[in-house]
Design a protein around this motif. Structure first.
Motif, PDB file in Angstrom:
ATOM      1  N   LEU A  91      44.315   9.855 -16.266  1.00 46.65           N
ATOM      2  CA  LEU A  91      42.887   9.978 -15.944  1.00 46.65           C
ATOM      3  C   LEU A  91      42.294   8.637 -15.524  1.00 46.65           C
ATOM      4  O   LEU A  91      41.467   8.580 -14.612  1.00 46.65           O
ATOM      5  CB  LEU A  91      42.112  10.573 -17.117  1.00 46.65           C
ATOM      6  N   GLN A  92      42.718   7.541 -16.178  1.00 48.25           N
ATOM      7  CA  GLN A  92      42.276   6.214 -15.744  1.00 48.25           C
ATOM      8  C   GLN A  92      42.743   5.962 -14.310  1.00 48.25           C
ATOM      9  O   GLN A  92      41.993   5.429 -13.496  1.00 48.25           O
ATOM     10  CB  GLN A  92      42.837   5.129 -16.666  1.00 48.25           C
ATOM     11  N   GLY A  93      43.977   6.350 -14.011  1.00 53.49           N
ATOM     12  CA  GLY A  93      44.496   6.193 -12.659  1.00 53.49           C
ATOM     13  C   GLY A  93      43.710   7.013 -11.653  1.00 53.49           C
ATOM     14  O   GLY A  93      43.419   6.560 -10.544  1.00 53.49           O
ATOM     15  N   LEU A  94      43.338   8.227 -12.028  1.00 52.68           N
ATOM     16  CA  LEU A  94      42.556   9.079 -11.139  1.00 52.68           C
ATOM     17  C   LEU A  94      41.178   8.484 -10.877  1.00 52.68           C
ATOM     18  O   LEU A  94      40.692   8.493  -9.748  1.00 52.68           O
ATOM     19  CB  LEU A  94      42.429  10.483 -11.734  1.00 52.68           C
ATOM     20  N   LEU A  95      40.553   7.926 -11.907  1.00 51.70           N
ATOM     21  CA  LEU A  95      39.255   7.263 -11.716  1.00 51.70           C
ATOM     22  C   LEU A  95      39.366   6.134 -10.700  1.00 51.70           C
ATOM     23  O   LEU A  95      38.538   6.004  -9.802  1.00 51.70           O
ATOM     24  CB  LEU A  95      38.734   6.703 -13.044  1.00 51.70           C
ATOM     25  N   GLU A  96      40.387   5.303 -10.846  1.00 52.56           N
ATOM     26  CA  GLU A  96      40.541   4.191  -9.914  1.00 52.56           C
ATOM     27  C   GLU A  96      40.834   4.703  -8.506  1.00 52.56           C
ATOM     28  O   GLU A  96      40.308   4.187  -7.525  1.00 52.56           O
ATOM     29  CB  GLU A  96      41.643   3.231 -10.352  1.00 52.56           C
ATOM     30  N   ALA A  97      41.659   5.724  -8.407  1.00 50.28           N
ATOM     31  CA  ALA A  97      41.978   6.283  -7.094  1.00 50.28           C
ATOM     32  C   ALA A  97      40.723   6.811  -6.399  1.00 50.28           C
ATOM     33  O   ALA A  97      40.635   6.797  -5.178  1.00 50.28           O
ATOM     34  CB  ALA A  97      43.011   7.398  -7.236  1.00 50.28           C
ATOM     35  N   LYS A  98      39.746   7.240  -7.176  1.00 53.10           N
ATOM     36  CA  LYS A  98      38.491   7.752  -6.614  1.00 53.10           C
ATOM     37  C   LYS A  98      37.438   6.659  -6.452  1.00 53.10           C
ATOM     38  O   LYS A  98      36.290   6.938  -6.197  1.00 53.10           O
ATOM     39  CB  LYS A  98      37.957   8.872  -7.489  1.00 53.10           C
ATOM     40  N   GLY A  99      37.844   5.381  -6.643  1.00 48.92           N
ATOM     41  CA  GLY A  99      36.933   4.286  -6.367  1.00 48.92           C
ATOM     42  C   GLY A  99      36.312   3.613  -7.569  1.00 48.92           C
ATOM     43  O   GLY A  99      35.516   2.700  -7.423  1.00 48.92           O
ATOM     44  N   GLU A 100      36.642   4.024  -8.772  1.00 46.18           N
ATOM     45  CA  GLU A 100      36.128   3.391  -9.991  1.00 46.18           C
ATOM     46  C   GLU A 100      37.180   2.409 -10.492  1.00 46.18           C
ATOM     47  O   GLU A 100      38.266   2.820 -10.892  1.00 46.18           O
ATOM     48  CB  GLU A 100      35.852   4.437 -11.079  1.00 46.18           C
ATOM     49  N   GLN A 101      36.871   1.124 -10.471  1.00 45.82           N
ATOM     50  CA  GLN A 101      37.827   0.120 -10.917  1.00 45.82           C
ATOM     51  C   GLN A 101      38.031   0.212 -12.429  1.00 45.82           C
ATOM     52  O   GLN A 101      37.087   0.098 -13.185  1.00 45.82           O
ATOM     53  CB  GLN A 101      37.349  -1.285 -10.540  1.00 45.82           C
ATOM     54  N   THR A 102      39.275   0.428 -12.849  1.00 45.11           N
ATOM     55  CA  THR A 102      39.602   0.531 -14.273  1.00 45.11           C
ATOM     56  C   THR A 102      40.807  -0.352 -14.580  1.00 45.11           C
ATOM     57  O   THR A 102      41.837   0.120 -15.013  1.00 45.11           O
ATOM     58  CB  THR A 102      39.915   1.977 -14.685  1.00 45.11           C
ATOM     59  N   MET A 103      40.660  -1.650 -14.332  1.00 48.23           N
ATOM     60  CA  MET A 103      41.756  -2.573 -14.587  1.00 48.23           C
ATOM     61  C   MET A 103      42.036  -2.643 -16.089  1.00 48.23           C
ATOM     62  O   MET A 103      41.123  -2.737 -16.894  1.00 48.23           O
ATOM     63  CB  MET A 103      41.412  -3.966 -14.087  1.00 48.23           C
ATOM     64  N   VAL A 104      43.305  -2.590 -16.443  1.00 48.60           N
ATOM     65  CA  VAL A 104      43.738  -2.756 -17.826  1.00 48.60           C
ATOM     66  C   VAL A 104      44.777  -3.867 -17.820  1.00 48.60           C
ATOM     67  O   VAL A 104      45.770  -3.783 -17.104  1.00 48.60           O
ATOM     68  CB  VAL A 104      44.333  -1.457 -18.398  1.00 48.60           C
ATOM     69  N   ALA A 105      44.530  -4.908 -18.592  1.00 51.42           N
ATOM     70  CA  ALA A 105      45.415  -6.079 -18.648  1.00 51.42           C
ATOM     71  C   ALA A 105      45.676  -6.629 -17.253  1.00 51.42           C
ATOM     72  O   ALA A 105      46.774  -7.037 -16.922  1.00 51.42           O
ATOM     73  CB  ALA A 105      46.725  -5.720 -19.346  1.00 51.42           C
ATOM     74  N   GLY A 106      44.632  -6.600 -16.403  1.00 50.46           N
ATOM     75  CA  GLY A 106      44.747  -7.161 -15.062  1.00 50.46           C
ATOM     76  C   GLY A 106      45.495  -6.290 -14.064  1.00 50.46           C
ATOM     77  O   GLY A 106      45.734  -6.700 -12.936  1.00 50.46           O
ATOM     78  N   GLN A 107      45.873  -5.093 -14.461  1.00 52.11           N
ATOM     79  CA  GLN A 107      46.631  -4.199 -13.580  1.00 52.11           C
ATOM     80  C   GLN A 107      45.729  -3.094 -13.031  1.00 52.11           C
ATOM     81  O   GLN A 107      44.968  -2.492 -13.786  1.00 52.11           O
ATOM     82  CB  GLN A 107      47.782  -3.528 -14.354  1.00 52.11           C
ATOM     83  N   PRO A 108      45.818  -2.803 -11.725  1.00 51.30           N
ATOM     84  CA  PRO A 108      45.113  -1.639 -11.205  1.00 51.30           C
ATOM     85  C   PRO A 108      45.736  -0.383 -11.818  1.00 51.30           C
ATOM     86  O   PRO A 108      46.926  -0.365 -12.122  1.00 51.30           O
ATOM     87  CB  PRO A 108      45.354  -1.712  -9.697  1.00 51.30           C
TER      88      PRO A 108
END
Length: 85
Positions: free
Chosen positions: A23-40
């Protein structure tokens, strides 16, 4: 949304963790930046297979195991042709 949450409550911890990461990956794919430990966390990849498609796959970062980055993938289905590159 409530039905999804009730279903998620039934998942074992490992599957629930996988769901959160995807779900975090899906958010980022839709334009919401959700970097965790500096990783997209994610992107959507469109693929043509044997001239058919495009088919969409969510690619997302699952963290590190043995010092190496691990990625997950979820099939999202056939994508509307007009949105493909």
């Amino acid at each position: 949304m409530d039905e999804l949450f009730r279903s998620a409550v039934q998942l074992p911890s490992t599957e629930l963790s996988e769901l959160v990461l995807s779900l975090q990956g899906l958010l980022e794919a839709k334009g919401e930046q959700t970097m965790v430990a500096g990783q997209p966390q994610g992107s959507i990849e469109l693929k043509m297979i044997n001239g058919c498609g495009p088919y969409a796959y969510l690619r997302y970062y699952k963290g590190k195991r043995n010092g190496r980055g691990q990625y997950g993938s979820k099939y999202l289905g056939k994508w509307p042709a007009k949105t493909a590159n």
